[in-house]
Design a protein around this motif. Structure first.
Motif, PDB file in Angstrom:
ATOM      1  N   LYS A 119       0.799  -1.155  -0.413  1.00 10.91           N
ATOM      2  CA  LYS A 119       0.411   0.254   0.135  1.00 10.91           C
ATOM      3  C   LYS A 119       0.781   0.967   0.338  1.00 10.91           C
ATOM      4  O   LYS A 119       0.388   2.410   0.011  1.00 10.91           O
ATOM      5  N   GLU A 120       1.996   0.994   0.726  1.00 10.50           N
ATOM      6  CA  GLU A 120       2.696   2.201   0.189  1.00 10.50           C
ATOM      7  C   GLU A 120       2.969   2.790  -1.164  1.00 10.50           C
ATOM      8  O   GLU A 120       2.614   2.592  -1.736  1.00 10.50           O
ATOM      9  N   ILE A 121       3.356   4.571  -1.241  1.00  7.51           N
ATOM     10  CA  ILE A 121       3.340   5.500  -2.560  1.00  7.51           C
ATOM     11  C   ILE A 121       4.228   5.866  -2.339  1.00  7.51           C
ATOM     12  O   ILE A 121       5.619   6.024  -1.789  1.00  7.51           O
ATOM     13  N   ARG A 122       5.601   5.444  -3.555  1.00 12.47           N
ATOM     14  CA  ARG A 122       6.617   5.907  -3.978  1.00 12.47           C
ATOM     15  C   ARG A 122       6.800   6.751  -5.136  1.00 12.47           C
ATOM     16  O   ARG A 122       6.435   5.685  -6.467  1.00 12.47           O
ATOM     17  N   HIS A 123       7.331   7.760  -5.248  1.00 14.37           N
ATOM     18  CA  HIS A 123       7.038   8.565  -6.314  1.00 14.37           C
ATOM     19  C   HIS A 123       5.993   9.028  -6.839  1.00 14.37           C
ATOM     20  O   HIS A 123       5.498   8.386  -8.103  1.00 14.37           O
ATOM     21  N   GLY A 124       4.995   8.811  -6.383  1.00 14.00           N
ATOM     22  CA  GLY A 124       3.054   9.219  -6.447  1.00 14.00           C
ATOM     23  C   GLY A 124       3.048   8.182  -7.076  1.00 14.00           C
ATOM     24  O   GLY A 124       1.779   8.168  -7.177  1.00 14.00           O
TER      25      GLY A 124
END
Length: 797
Positions: A119-124
Motif C-alpha cells: 500500500k505504500e506510495i513511492r514516486h507517487g
C-alpha cells in the motif's frame, strides 16, 4: 621428463580434472531440487518459528559485565544454545547477509533495491503498481495480486541481475517455505528517520530479502512508520515500536516463520559521530535495556514443543569491527532448553557456524528436505557448562589470529622474497668474484653461513608457526590479545632463526632429511589428533573470513607435500652418495621402496579422508607429486626421462587414482565418511544426483578466484619470486641442470616431483596460488643451497 613438456601435460590434465572433480558442486547454484516432495502435507514440523534480528549486535554486548544489567539476554545465553556465525560477505553489509540467507549461498544485495508494503506510495505510485510494472506480477507465477499487507521488492530484477553473473539464486528459502505452506512475515526495519516521504528517508529495509520468494514477495509485514515511533532523544528521532511489533507477532499464523528486526542499535551506531562517549553509552544502555524487556516478553510466549526462537545479528557494529570481532552472535531458545552450544558439521568447531547452516536449519525446523546443492548443514547443539564463556575465549583466539596476520604472515612472505633474491644476488656475486673470493677468508665463511641460515629459516618457519598454535590460546588468556601478538612475533623470529642456525652446522643432506620428514611428521601428528595447533596457527585456519574450518588448509597442504618429497629424496640421495656408485649401479632396496610408498599412500589418504585432511585438491596434488617422485626414484631408468606419451599416461593414471581414492573415502558407505561428511562428500552426492548444469560457470569462477589471488595475494609474489630464482639457477650457467642430474639425481627427482606437484596444486584448488607458493619454496631453497655449496671455497658441509 623435460620440463616444458611436463608443464603442457599437467596443464591440460589439470583443466580436465577441474571439470571432472567439480561436477558435483555445480548444482549448488541451480534451482533447488526437492527430495520427498510428496511428503509436503504429512511432514511433522515446528508450528511457529520466530527470528529476531538485531543489526549492530556483537559479542561486545554479550560480555558478562554487559549481561549483568540485561536479565533476559543473560537468561537466553544461559538456557539457550549459543554460537558465533560467520556472516562475511563481499561488502560486510546486512543487505548482503539477508540476501545470502535467503539464497542459502553467498549473494549480494543492492542498496537501491528496497522493500515496501504493497500500500505504500513511492514516486507517487503504489508499490503494488510498481511491482506489476517492473516484474509483470500478477501473472502466471501468481494467481492473485499480493495482499495489502504484503511486502514487495519492486526492484527485484536488479538483485537477480547482479547475482546472475555469479550464478547465485535469490529467494530460495522463501520459495521452499511457500511451497510447504509456511506463512512468512517480516516486522520492523532500520530506516534512518520517521514521518518523512519515502524519497527523503534513508531506507534500510533489507530484512525481507531473507524471506522473500523468487518473485520478491513476503506474505505479510510492517515496515517504516508502521514499525517505528517518534522519540525525540533517540538517534534520528526514531525508535522501534516494540509494543506494536509484539502485537503483530502474537497474531502470527500456524505454521509460520516471523522475522522481527530491531533497528535501534543500528541507528545509534549510524549516528555515532554526533555523540560524546558518555551520552553514547547512556543511549546504548537504554536501547539494550528496552530490547531486553521485549525479549523477555517474547520468551514468555514461547510454548513448549511448538515454538522456536532464534536471535542473530546481520551486521556487527563498528566498535566490534575495529576489534576484528566479525563473527555474529546467534542464539536459539525453546521452552525448557538448557545451556547448550551450537554445533555445525560445516565447521566442526563447537560454537562456530555458517550462515548457510542457518538457512538449512530454518528449513529443518519445518522438516523441509534440504535441496540438493545447498551446502549448509542443519545445526545441532551440545550440552555444555559455561558455553558462552568458552565461546568468548575461543573468539579471543580467533581474534588474535586475524589481527596477527598483518604483523606476522604478510611480513614473513615479504621476508621470503627478500631472502630468495638476496641469496641469488650473493651467488651471482660469488661466481663473478671467482678465485678472488678465497682471499676473504673468515669473512667469506661468515657470509656464507649467514645466507645459509637465512635460507634455512624459510624452511623452519612453517613448522614453527604450526607449533606456536599450541601456545596461542594460553598466551591470549594470560597476556591479552595485543601483548600476545607481540610475544608471538618475537617468539616466531627467534625460534625460526635459532632452529635454522642449529641445522646450518649439519650436512646439507642431513638437514634436508630432518627438516622435510620432521615438518611432515608434525603436520600429520597435529592433523590426526584434532588439528589443535592448526586451528590457532596464523598459517592455518581463519574462521573470521571463513576460508577453512577443518582439515588441512592449502597453506599447510603445500608445506606437507613439499617437505615430505624433499625429506624422502634427500634420504635416498644420502644413500646414493654413500654407495659411491653411479645412478645405474645403485638403486634403493625393496624395504626402502616399500617404506617410502607406504608413507606416500598414508599421507594421500589422510588428505582425502573426510575426518582428517578433507582436502580434495590436496589429495590430488599429493597423488601427482608422490606418484612422480616414486616413479622417478623406483621405476627404473626409462621413467627418469619421460617422453610426452609416457608422462601423459603417468599423470592421467595418478589423477585417476586420486579421484578414485576421494570417491571411496567420501562416499556415503565408506567407513571414513560414516561419522561425518565433508564438503567433498556432498559434492559427490550432488554428482550422483545428476547436477551437471552450469559447469562452465563453475570452472570460470574457480579460474577467476586464482586470477584474483594472482593479482592481490602476497603469495602470488612469493611464487613468482621462487620461479624466477629457480630459472636463473637452472639457466645460468648453461648445462648446470645436467651436472646436478648426474651428481645429485635424487635431489633432482624430488625437485621435479615438487615442481609438478606445485603446478597441480595451482590448477586443482580454488586458492591454488597459496598452495603452490608454500610448496615451491621446498624447491627454490634447496636449489640455492646446492649452488652455494658448489661455489663455496670452504669445506663442504
Amino acid at each position: 621428463m623435460k620440463l616444458r613438456k611436463m608443464l603442457w601435460v599437467v596443464g591440460i590434465l589439470g583443466l580436465f580434472l577441474q571439470l571432472s572433480t567439480n561436477l558435483g558442486t555445480a548444482g549448488a547454484y541451480s534451482n533447488p531440487t526437492i527430495h520427498n516432495a510428496e511428503n509436503v502435507d504429512g511432514a511433522e514440523r515446528v508450528k511457529k518459528v520466530t527470528v529476531v534480528s538485531i543489526p549492530g549486535l556483537s559479542f561486545l554486548e554479550l560480555r558478562p559485565e554487559q549481561l549483568a544489567g540485561l536479565p533476559h539476554f543473560k537468561r537466553l545465553t544461559e538456557s539457550g544454545a549459543v554460537g558465533a556465525m560467520n556472516i562475511r560477505t563481499a561488502n560486510r553489509s546486512m543487505r548482503d547477509v539477508y540476501t545470502s540467507l535467503g539464497a542459502g549461498e553467498p549473494a549480494a544485495g543492492v542498496a537501491e533495491a528496497q522493500t515496501f508494503a504493497a500500500k505504500e506510495i513511492r514516486h507517487g505510485v503504489p508499490a503494488s503498481e510498481l511491482m506489476n510494472r517492473y516484474t509483470g506480477l500478477p501473472d502466471g507465477n501468481r494467481t492473485s495480486p499480493p495482499e495489502e499487507d504484503a511486502l514487495l521488492v519492486p526492484d527485484l530484477a536488479m538483485i537477480k541481475r547482479f547475482n546472475k553473473e555469479q550464478a547465485y539464486g535469490v529467494g530460495v528459502l522463501g520459495d521452499l517455505l511457500n511451497m510447504y505452506g509456511i506463512h512468512r512475515s517480516v516486522f520492523g526495519s532500520s530506516d534512518l528517520g520517521r514521518g518523512l516521504h519515502l524519497e527523503q528517508k534513508q531506507l534500510r529495509r533489507y530484512a525481507p530479502l531473507m524471506l522473500m520468494d523468487s518473485n520478491g514477495i513476503v506474505d505479510k509485514g510492517a515496515l517504516g512508520d508502521d514499525a517505528a515511533t517518534v522519540i525525540v532523544d533517540r538517534p534520528y528521532g526514531t525508535s522501534t515500536h516494540y509494543a506494536h511489533l509484539t502485537s503483530l507477532w502474537e497474531e502470527r499464523q500456524q505454521p509460520s516463520i516471523t522475522l522481527i528486526e530491531w533497528g535501534d542499535l543500528y541507528r545509534l551506531y549510524s549516528d555515532r559521530t554526533h555523540y560524546d562517549q558518555d551520552r553514547f553509552n547512556e543511549i546504548k544502555g537504554n536501547v539494550l535495556r528496552e530490547m531486553d524487556q521485549w525479549l523477555g516478553q517474547i520468551m514468555k510466549e514461547v510454548h513448549p514443543g511448538q515454538d522456536s526462537l532464534w536471535m542473530f545479528s546481520p551486521e556487527v557494529n563498528g566498535e566490534a569491527a575495529r576489534a576484528k570481532l566479525y563473527l555474529s552472535p546467534i542464539l536459539h531458545y525453546t521452552a525448557g532448553s538448557t545451556g547448550e552450544i551450537l554445533v555445525s558439521e560445516s565447521t566442526r568447531r563447537n560454537g562456530v557456524v555458517t550462515f548457510q547452516d542457518f538457512t538449512s536449519t530454518l528449513l529443518s525446523e519445518f522438516k523441509i528436505p534440504i535441496p540438493i546443492g545447498q551446502v549448509g548443514i542443519p545445526l545441532t547443539s551440545a550440552r555444555v557448562s559455561g558455553g558462552l564463556a568458552a565461546l568468548l575465549q575461543d573468539q579471543s583466539s580467533m581474534q588474535m589470529i586475524y589481527r596477527s596476520r598483518p604483523y606476522l604472515l604478510y611480513p614473513f612472505a615479504s621476508y621470503e622474497m627478500a631472502v630468495l633474491l638476496v641469496s641469488l644476488l650473493y651467488i651471482v656475486w660469488m661466481k663473478r668474484k671467482g678465485s678472488a673470493w678465497t682471499g676473504w677468508g673468515k669473512t667469506a665463511l661468515r657470509s656464507t653461513k649467514v645466507i645459509r641460515t637465512l635460507l634455512l629459516s624459510l624452511l623452519t618457519a612453517p613448522v614453527v608457526m604450526l607449533m606456536m598454535g599450541w601456545l596461542a590460546a594460553p598466551l591470549t588468556a594470560l597476556l591479552g590479545i595485543s601483548v600476545a601478538i607481540i610475544v608471538q612475533v618475537i617468539a616466531f623470529i627467534v625460534s625460526s632463526l635459532s632452529l635454522a642456525w642449529i641445522l646450518e652446522s649439519c650436512s646439507q643432506t642431513k638437514t634436508m632429511i630432518w627438516l622435510g620428514v620432521g615438518t611432515a611428521a608434525v603436520i600429520m601428528l597435529d592433523t590426526c589428533t584434532g588439528a589443535h595447533a592448526m586451528k590457532h596457527s596464523v598459517l592455518g585456519y581463519d574462521p573470521m573470513i571463513g576460508a577453512r574450518y577443518y582439515g588441512i588448509g592449502n597453506e599447510y597442504m603445500g608445506v606437507l607435500i613439499g617437505a615430505l618429497v624433499l625429506g624422502t629424496t634427500a634420504a635416498l640421495q644420502r644413500r646414493f652418495a654413500a654407495a659411491d656408485a653411479g645412478a645405474e649401479a645403485w638403486a634403493p632396496g625393496r624395504a626402502a621402496q616399500a617404506a617410502v610408498c607406504a608413507v606416500f599412500l598414508l599421507v594421500t589418504a589422510c588428505l582425502a579422508a573426510p575426518s582428517l585432511g578433507a582436502n580434495a585438491g590436496g589429495a590430488l596434488s599429493a597423488a601427482v607429486a608422490f606418484g612422480v617422485a616414486g616413479a622417478q626414484c623406483f621405476a627404473g631408468v626409462r621413467w627418469r626421462e619421460l617422453r610426452l606419451g609416457r608422462g601423459s599416461a603417468l599423470l592421467a593414471a595418478l589423477l585417476a587414482l586420486g579421484v578414485g581414492a576421494l570417491w571411496l573415502l567420501n562416499s556415503a558407505d565408506s567407513p571414513a565418511a560414516f561419522a561425518r561428511e565433508s564438503h567433498v562428500g556432498r559434492a559427490f552426492h550432488a554428482l550422483r544426483a545428476g547436477q551437471f548444469d552450469q559447469i562452465g560457470h563453475l570452472i570460470e569462477r574457480k579460474l577467476r578466484m586464482n586470477v584474483h589471488l594472482l593479482r592481490a595475494s602476497v603469495w602470488s609474489k612469493v611464487l613468482i619470486t621462487s620461479l624466477f630464482v629457480m630459472a636463473v639457477l637452472v639457466l645460468r650457467p648453461r648445462g648446470r641442470l645436467r651436472v646436478w642430474q648426474h651428481k645429485n639425481p635424487y635431489w633432482m627427482y624430488g625437485f621435479s616431483a615438487n615442481m609438478i606437484g606445485a603446478i597441480a596444486a595451482l590448477l586443482l584448488n580454488d586458492s591454488g596460488i597459496v598452495a603452490a607458493a608454500t610448496l615451491i619454496v621446498f624447491v627454490a631453497v634447496p636449489m640455492l643451497l646446492l649452488r652455494l655449496r658448489e661455489l663455496s671455497y670452504t669445506e663442504a658441509k
